[in-house]
Design an enzyme around this catalytic site. Structure first.
Site, short mmCIF file in Angstrom:
data_model
loop_
_atom_site.label_atom_id
_atom_site.label_comp_id
_atom_site.label_asym_id
_atom_site.label_seq_id
_atom_site.Cartn_x
_atom_site.Cartn_y
_atom_site.Cartn_z
N LYS A 165 -16.30 68.17 -27.23
CA LYS A 165 -16.83 68.56 -28.53
C LYS A 165 -16.80 67.37 -29.50
O LYS A 165 -15.76 66.73 -29.69
CB LYS A 165 -16.02 69.72 -29.11
N ASP A 193 -20.98 67.44 -26.47
CA ASP A 193 -21.63 68.55 -27.16
C ASP A 193 -21.50 68.35 -28.67
O ASP A 193 -20.42 68.45 -29.23
CB ASP A 193 -20.98 69.86 -26.72
N GLU A 218 -25.50 67.05 -25.37
CA GLU A 218 -25.80 68.48 -25.48
C GLU A 218 -26.13 68.83 -26.93
O GLU A 218 -25.32 68.62 -27.83
CB GLU A 218 -24.62 69.32 -24.98
N ASP A 241 -29.05 73.81 -25.84
CA ASP A 241 -28.22 75.01 -25.93
C ASP A 241 -28.74 75.91 -27.05
O ASP A 241 -29.54 76.81 -26.82
CB ASP A 241 -26.76 74.60 -26.16
N LYS A 265 -26.77 81.29 -22.09
CA LYS A 265 -25.73 82.21 -22.55
C LYS A 265 -26.27 83.63 -22.52
O LYS A 265 -27.24 83.96 -23.21
CB LYS A 265 -25.26 81.82 -23.95
#
Length: 366
Positions: A165, A193, A218, A241, A265
């Site tokens: 992250k 990400d 990402e 995403d 997701k």
């Protein structure tokens, strides 16, 4: 078989770490999950779970899901839950949007379909194609020494795929990844990400500064168009995403050659019924997928794990074990994890049973 009632439950899930932190100053420790129990006239009961990752990650928030279910539940009572596309039609007529709330009912219907057929859900989604699913572990945004310690801990547990992250200033993130890369193993896959935090110029600068590292970027920018522009100017593979919320979004990304990989997701697109279609389109297009969800306990993990395990191994980039990110479990029978891999049982349906002692009943619709 007909749906006779839908019970709605809730429970809080506490993250195992100090805080689950990511770009934009977003940081959460407790997540509120919603569980539905769909009971039929045959006595079979199916279970579904959705749990947004806080109120500011996707177009859903935990407090709103029960309100949505108050409109959705009456629209499907009396319907055959094994007719999953019909169930979606009924829900779409009752409520526009709100895919996460619809996912809770959809997942429960797939659980019922598997139980009715006497088969695990993965057998109905394509069969057992990736029996041992590769897991990634999220490394929350923190000081570099904390993130390095997290990497060491996860590595000792057998993990070799990581979602790092980021989301501070681009200069700080460049320095962070450069420092962490000193302990990166050659066999590891790293997805950096950014959770939509950067401008286009910042994402390009980050990639060019770290061109020697094998990493994925990402969702570097907020919008799809920004991410597409960045993708055309850098060498690192791009994984989308938050930009992908429907089959139409995925089809557009494929037409534009906007991505090398994507995060699918299940709750964000409305459940297993639409996820199966998106999965198959991406398999055909040669797009690698992380199949997962925003958050959840054992029921949510089981739902996306059945989709992941029925995905060809060459198309499954990673999945994750969200139920192990929490200090408590809301169900028994969740997928098992060993040395960075996850496996499923062959029990009918999703193979999980809620622990009702840990759930609070909100409403019953009949």
């Amino acid at each position: 078989m007909r749906i006779e009632s839908i019970a709605v439950y809730t429970a809080d899930l506490t993250y195992t770490g100090k805080a689950y932190a990511f770009a934009g100053g977003r940081s959460h420790r407790v997540f509120t999950s919603t569980v539905v129990a769909v009971t039929t006239n045959t006595g079979l009961v199916g279970y579904g779970e959705v749990c947004p990752c806080g109120p500011n990650y996707m177009a859903a928030f935990s407090e709103g899901i029960p309100s949505c279910l108050s409109l959705l539940a009456p629209s499907v009572i009396g319907e055959d839950p094994t007719h999953t596309t019909r169930i979606h039609e009924c829900m779409d007529q009752a409520l526009t949007g709100h895919a996460a709330a619809k996912a809770a009912i959809d997942i429960a219907c797939w659980d019922l379909l598997g139980k009715h057929a006497g088969l695990p859900v993965y057998a109905l989604l394509g069969g057992l194609l990736s029996p041992s699913m590769p897991l990634h572990r999220n490394v929350p945004l923190a000081e570099s020494d904390e993130m390095e310690e997290s990497l060491r801990q996860f590595r000792s547990e057998g993990f070799r795929r990581f979602q790092i992250k980021l989301g501070r200033s681009v200069e700080e993130d460049i320095d962070l990844v450069r420092a962490l890369s000193k302990v990166k193993h050659a066999d590891e896959l790293w997805m950096c990400d950014i959770n939509r935090a950067w401008r286009q110029d910042e994402a390009v600068r980050f990639s060019r500064a770290l061109e020697d590292l094998e990493i994925y970027l990402e969702q570097p920018c907020y919008s799809y168009e920004e991410c597409l522009s960045v993708r055309r100017r850098i060498r690192h593979p791009v994984k989308l995403d938050e930009s992908l919320n429907s089959l139409a979004d995925v089809q557009r990304a494929l037409r534009d050659d906007a991505m090398d990989a994507m995060a699918l997701k299940v709750s964000r697109v409305g459940g297993l019924t639409p996820s199966r279609i998106i999965r198959d389109v991406c398999v055909d297009a040669g797009i690698a997928m992380t199949i997962e969800d925003a958050w959840g306990s054992g029921i949510a993990t089981a739902a996306y794990a059945h989709l992941a395990v029925s995905t060809p191994a060459k198309a499954l980039l990673t999945t994750t074990d969200l139920h192990n990110y929490n200090t408590s479990q809301l169900a028994t029978g969740a997928p098992e994890v060993f040395s960075g891999q996850m496996t499923l049982s062959d029990r009918p349906g999703l193979g999980v049973v809620p622990d009702f002692e840990k759930l609070t009943l909100l409403d019953v619709y009949e």
